[in-house]
Design a protein around this motif. Structure first.
Motif, short mmCIF file in Angstrom:
data_model
loop_
_atom_site.label_atom_id
_atom_site.label_comp_id
_atom_site.label_asym_id
_atom_site.label_seq_id
_atom_site.Cartn_x
_atom_site.Cartn_y
_atom_site.Cartn_z
N ASN A 27 -8.23 6.25 12.63
CA ASN A 27 -8.17 5.39 13.82
C ASN A 27 -8.89 4.01 13.56
O ASN A 27 -8.71 2.88 14.41
CB ASN A 27 -8.79 6.14 14.92
CG ASN A 27 -7.75 6.75 16.03
OD1 ASN A 27 -6.58 6.44 15.74
ND2 ASN A 27 -8.25 7.68 16.83
N HIS A 28 -10.04 4.22 12.91
CA HIS A 28 -10.87 3.06 12.98
C HIS A 28 -11.27 2.56 11.63
O HIS A 28 -12.11 1.53 11.39
CB HIS A 28 -12.16 3.41 13.63
CG HIS A 28 -12.11 4.11 14.91
ND1 HIS A 28 -11.81 3.44 16.11
CD2 HIS A 28 -12.25 5.47 15.23
CE1 HIS A 28 -11.37 4.29 16.95
NE2 HIS A 28 -11.91 5.56 16.60
N ALA A 29 -10.15 2.59 10.81
CA ALA A 29 -10.53 1.99 9.31
C ALA A 29 -9.24 1.95 8.62
O ALA A 29 -8.23 2.58 9.05
CB ALA A 29 -11.40 3.06 8.50
N GLY A 30 -9.13 1.17 7.86
CA GLY A 30 -7.88 0.83 6.78
C GLY A 30 -8.02 0.01 5.77
O GLY A 30 -9.26 -0.54 5.53
N TYR A 31 -6.92 -0.26 4.79
CA TYR A 31 -7.17 -1.02 3.71
C TYR A 31 -6.10 -2.55 3.95
O TYR A 31 -4.93 -2.19 4.55
CB TYR A 31 -6.35 -0.58 2.65
CG TYR A 31 -7.27 0.62 1.91
CD1 TYR A 31 -8.68 0.49 1.80
CD2 TYR A 31 -6.92 2.13 1.88
CE1 TYR A 31 -9.55 1.63 1.40
CE2 TYR A 31 -7.62 2.95 1.60
CZ TYR A 31 -8.88 2.70 1.10
OH TYR A 31 -9.66 3.69 1.03
N LEU B 129 0.94 -1.19 -0.01
CA LEU B 129 0.08 0.02 -0.08
C LEU B 129 0.86 1.29 0.03
O LEU B 129 1.84 1.38 1.02
CB LEU B 129 -0.82 -0.06 1.00
CG LEU B 129 -2.16 0.87 1.30
CD1 LEU B 129 -3.00 0.58 0.17
CD2 LEU B 129 -2.59 1.15 2.61
N PRO B 130 0.73 2.14 -0.92
CA PRO B 130 1.57 3.27 -1.13
C PRO B 130 1.10 4.40 0.05
O PRO B 130 0.11 5.10 -0.37
CB PRO B 130 1.60 3.90 -2.63
CG PRO B 130 0.18 3.15 -2.93
CD PRO B 130 0.13 1.89 -2.47
N MET B 131 1.55 4.52 1.04
CA MET B 131 1.11 5.32 1.93
C MET B 131 1.11 6.81 1.52
O MET B 131 0.08 7.42 2.09
CB MET B 131 1.74 5.17 3.12
CG MET B 131 1.72 3.73 3.90
SD MET B 131 0.12 3.14 4.25
CE MET B 131 -0.30 3.86 5.77
N PRO B 132 1.99 7.32 1.06
CA PRO B 132 1.86 8.94 0.59
C PRO B 132 0.63 9.14 -0.35
O PRO B 132 0.12 10.27 -0.02
CB PRO B 132 2.80 9.01 -0.46
CG PRO B 132 3.88 8.09 0.08
CD PRO B 132 3.16 6.63 0.49
N VAL B 133 -0.10 7.91 -0.78
CA VAL B 133 -1.40 8.01 -1.59
C VAL B 133 -2.45 8.10 -0.60
O VAL B 133 -3.48 8.74 -0.34
CB VAL B 133 -1.31 7.16 -2.72
CG1 VAL B 133 -2.99 7.20 -3.16
CG2 VAL B 133 -0.55 7.72 -3.85
N PHE B 134 -2.53 6.65 0.15
CA PHE B 134 -3.65 6.37 0.88
C PHE B 134 -3.55 6.49 2.34
O PHE B 134 -4.68 6.06 3.01
CB PHE B 134 -3.80 4.81 0.65
CG PHE B 134 -4.00 4.29 -0.78
CD1 PHE B 134 -5.18 4.74 -1.49
CD2 PHE B 134 -3.04 3.69 -1.40
CE1 PHE B 134 -5.43 4.33 -2.84
CE2 PHE B 134 -3.19 3.49 -2.89
CZ PHE B 134 -4.36 3.75 -3.31
N VAL C 62 -6.93 7.35 4.56
CA VAL C 62 -7.86 6.61 4.87
C VAL C 62 -7.19 5.54 5.77
O VAL C 62 -7.49 4.83 7.01
CB VAL C 62 -8.82 5.87 3.74
CG1 VAL C 62 -9.75 4.72 4.32
CG2 VAL C 62 -9.45 6.86 3.17
N ALA C 63 -6.01 4.96 5.14
CA ALA C 63 -5.15 3.80 5.91
C ALA C 63 -4.72 4.30 7.26
O ALA C 63 -4.78 3.05 7.71
CB ALA C 63 -4.10 3.37 4.92
N LEU C 64 -4.64 5.16 7.53
CA LEU C 64 -4.04 5.69 8.95
C LEU C 64 -5.06 6.28 10.01
O LEU C 64 -4.60 6.91 10.82
CB LEU C 64 -2.89 6.49 8.87
CG LEU C 64 -1.52 5.92 8.26
CD1 LEU C 64 -0.57 6.80 8.45
CD2 LEU C 64 -0.96 4.63 8.96
#
Length: 640
Positions: free
Chosen positions: A559-563, A547-552, A555-557
């Protein structure tokens, strides 16, 4: 408890700078009266006890909040020590750990902080338990002590004289104490009582129990105990003759047992730094006026520079008029009847404000408000504006200047112009958010209407950025559904999705819906990248199943959700289409966050930074498509 522990951590770090300053002053002022050192340690205690922050331009504390509060709301890894090389190295290292493509669990930041807070509370409890047990054991030993006179007692269960007690302190002497040493020992312990040293040592231990994790405060407490004894020695011997000082040192040596004194309770005559105290007594000279004056000046300077926090740049801007601030309207120039607030004119006002955002070549940023602002009839909905600037002083290192934080009370025609803090590095982004907020409860608001504009480097200076109200239009070809996006910068990217005949994309009240036979089975949502920094984006390999974190991270970080289970289906040099599982915590049941159920949905993620700084999320009901069908659907999606 997490908030309390974070507060304790930041206070402890701030106090550590004062401890280092006191250590330096102890060395530079080593010939000063020893009570000066005790006073300096009192400043450390005051720093640890202050429940509020005093800001000063003379402060030498690098940062008032090394660990920001955001660490409690998500897995934030940034620290803000105020020392740029340290921040760069630490934050860069930690950023590498979570930009490796592994999705960070949504609750990991808060969970780790909770664990550390529990360890801290347990350590404090152990320290206090140790003190309580030590006091209880000592008082049991002293039950057989017999009064000698006044507040003097003798006991056969102790090895050295000491003071014990808070409100009514008593001096306890061993039976074997030589009579010739008795006057000196008694004078020393009485001096402790007069100076209230038994209070200071207790306060020091209680503060150490709270900050037990800080090694500098252990050192500070050890030196405090030594300096208390040295200061008390000086108070006694300054009236003694050379022969009296010699007798005093003999009493010190005679009462030295080689056994460690309690760190929590008694002020023991002969068990702390005996060799240093003997040298100090034998070579004692009354300090001169200038030495005392210099010492007091050093104490005052330490108080001013280390009991205060650095002035926050955003606070300075709030406290002072903005640079070249212009207000072109007054209450007299406002029309007597303002237009009633509607969603349409609220959105129009927001668009007008965003269109005026301007970055100036003189390192300022400005925007303008319309001459006439719509006003809510019930007075509960008002305009709020946020303005932030992001700077970079090294690759992958960023800091934010908060120019406006949901400021309210705006009047039509205002033209704020605010200074950018170029000391933070090179300007990379400017974000302007404009909201109409409705108060629904005390300090609780709903968004009535909102819009935002983010400008990225390279910038066009001294000209309004312009703004286009974002929108999306649907159209249909023979084999695909087309989503025509209009973005704030005026660009019009198109997303093409090939859906089975029974599945369609329709416009809902607030977002695009995916429906099957009239029933909602998913959503289509546009999210901004977490960064538009070209160097960060170019470091992404779109072909990797990470998962490319600079993009996602948007949402991905959270508190209560992610990929999870991110898998690339198609890619090119600047983007990819991938399948993933969207996981989120269901908080609608009212359960505590820790026990709330986690849900899972299939989703498709689409991004291409050469097209737009946003990614598209197609979230689908579980089981709507088989794994192979989901992959085939993803492979047919294009963004251009």
């Amino acid at each position: 408890m997490n908030e309390l522990f974070l507060k304790v951590l930041n206070i402890s770090i701030s106090a550590s700078w004062l401890v280092l300053a006191v250590l330096l002053l102890r060395f530079l002022l080593r010939r000063a009266p020893k009570w000066v050192f005790v006073f300096l340690w009192g400043l450390v205690a005051l720093r640890l006890l202050l429940p509020f922050s005093i800001q000063s331009t003379l402060s030498l504390i690098p940062s008032a909040e090394t660990l920001p509060g955001e660490i409690l709301s998500g897995p934030s890894f940034d620290i803000h020590t105020g020392i740029t090389p340290v921040d760069q190295q630490v934050n860069g290292y930690l950023a590498d750990r979570y930009f490796e493509g592994v999705t960070v669990p949504a609750s990991s930041g808060a969970a780790r902080m909770t664990l550390l807070a529990c360890v801290w509370a347990a350590g404090t409890a152990v320290m206090l338990l140790y003190a309580s047990v030590s006091c209880w054991r000592l008082r049991r030993t002293l039950r057989t002590a017999i009064p000698l006179r006044d507040n003097l007692y003798q006991s056969d269960g102790i090895a050295s004289p000491f003071v014990l007690g808070i409100a009514r302190p008593k001096i306890y002497l061993p039976f074997h104490l030589a009579q010739e040493a008795l006057p000196y020992v008694t004078a020393h312990e009485q001096a402790h009582i007069q100076r209230k040293d038994h209070w200071w040592k207790l306060l020091g231990f209680l503060l150490l129990a709270v900050h037990w994790f800080n090694p500098l405060l252990w050192l500070a407490y050890t030196l405090l105990c030594r300096d208390i004894e040295l200061a008390c020695d000086e108070r006694v011997i300054r009236e003694l003759s050379p022969a009296g000082r010699a007798a005093y040192t003999q009493a010190l040596v005679a009462c030295s047992t080689g056994r460690r004194a309690s760190i929590a309770w008694p002020l023991t005559f002969g068990e702390i730094g005996v060799k240093e105290r003997v040298r100090s007594v034998m070579y004692y000279k009354k300090p001169g006026f200038w030495l005392v004056a210099t010492s007091l000046a050093a104490c005052a300077a330490a108080a001013v520079c280390f009991l205060t926090d650095p002035v926050d740049s955003s606070t300075e801007l709030d406290a002072a008029p903005p640079v070249q601030a212009v207000t072109s309207s007054t209450e007299e120039s406002q029309p007597e009847t303002m237009p009633a607030l509607t969603r349409q004119n609220a959105e129009e006002a927001i668009a007008q404000i965003l269109a005026t955002l301007t970055i100036h070549s003189d390192h300022t940023v400005s925007f303008s408000l319309p001459q006439i602002l719509p006003v809510a009839e019930d007075g509960k909905t008002e305009l709020a504006i946020s303005l932030n600037a992001t700077f970079s002083d090294a690759p992958g290192s960023f800091s934010v200047q908060e120019l406006l934080d949901s400021e309210t009370g705006w009047q039509g025609g205002e033209q704020p112009r605010l200074s950018l803090d170029d000391s933070k590095g090179e300007l990379t982004d400017v974000f302007l958010g404009v909201f109409y907020l409705t108060e629904v409860d005390t300090n609780a608001y709903d968004i009535y209407a909102n819009g935002s504009l983010e400008l990225h480097s390279p910038f066009t200076y001294d000209a309004p950025a312009g703004y286009t109200t974002p929108s999306v239009q649907l159209s249909q070809t023979a084999d695909a559904t087309l989503l025509h996006y209009t973005l704030p910068d005026g660009s019009t990217p198109v997303l093409s999705v090939q859906l089975p005949q029974s599945v369609t994309i329709t416009e809902g009240e607030e977002q695009l819906l995916i429906t099957q036979n009239g029933e909602t089975v998913g959503t289509v949502t546009l999210y901004p990248f977490v960064t538009a920094d070209a160097q960060s984006l170019q470091g992404i390999d779109p072909a990797e199943d990470t998962l490319p974190m600079p993009v996602f991270s948007t949402v991905a970080l959270s508190n209560h959700a992610g990929y999870e289970n991110y898998r690339v289906c198609s890619h090119k040099a600047t983007g990819a289409v991938a399948t993933a599982e969207f996981v989120w915590q269901d908080l609608s049941s009212g359960d505590a966050v820790a026990s709330a159920a986690w849900q899972t949905q299939d989703c498709i993620l689409v991004y291409d930074w050469s097209v737009m700084p946003y990614f598209v999320e197609l979230r689908l009901a579980p089981g709507l498509f088989s794994p192979m069908e989901l992959i085939a659907l993803a492979q047919a999606i294009t963004l251009a």
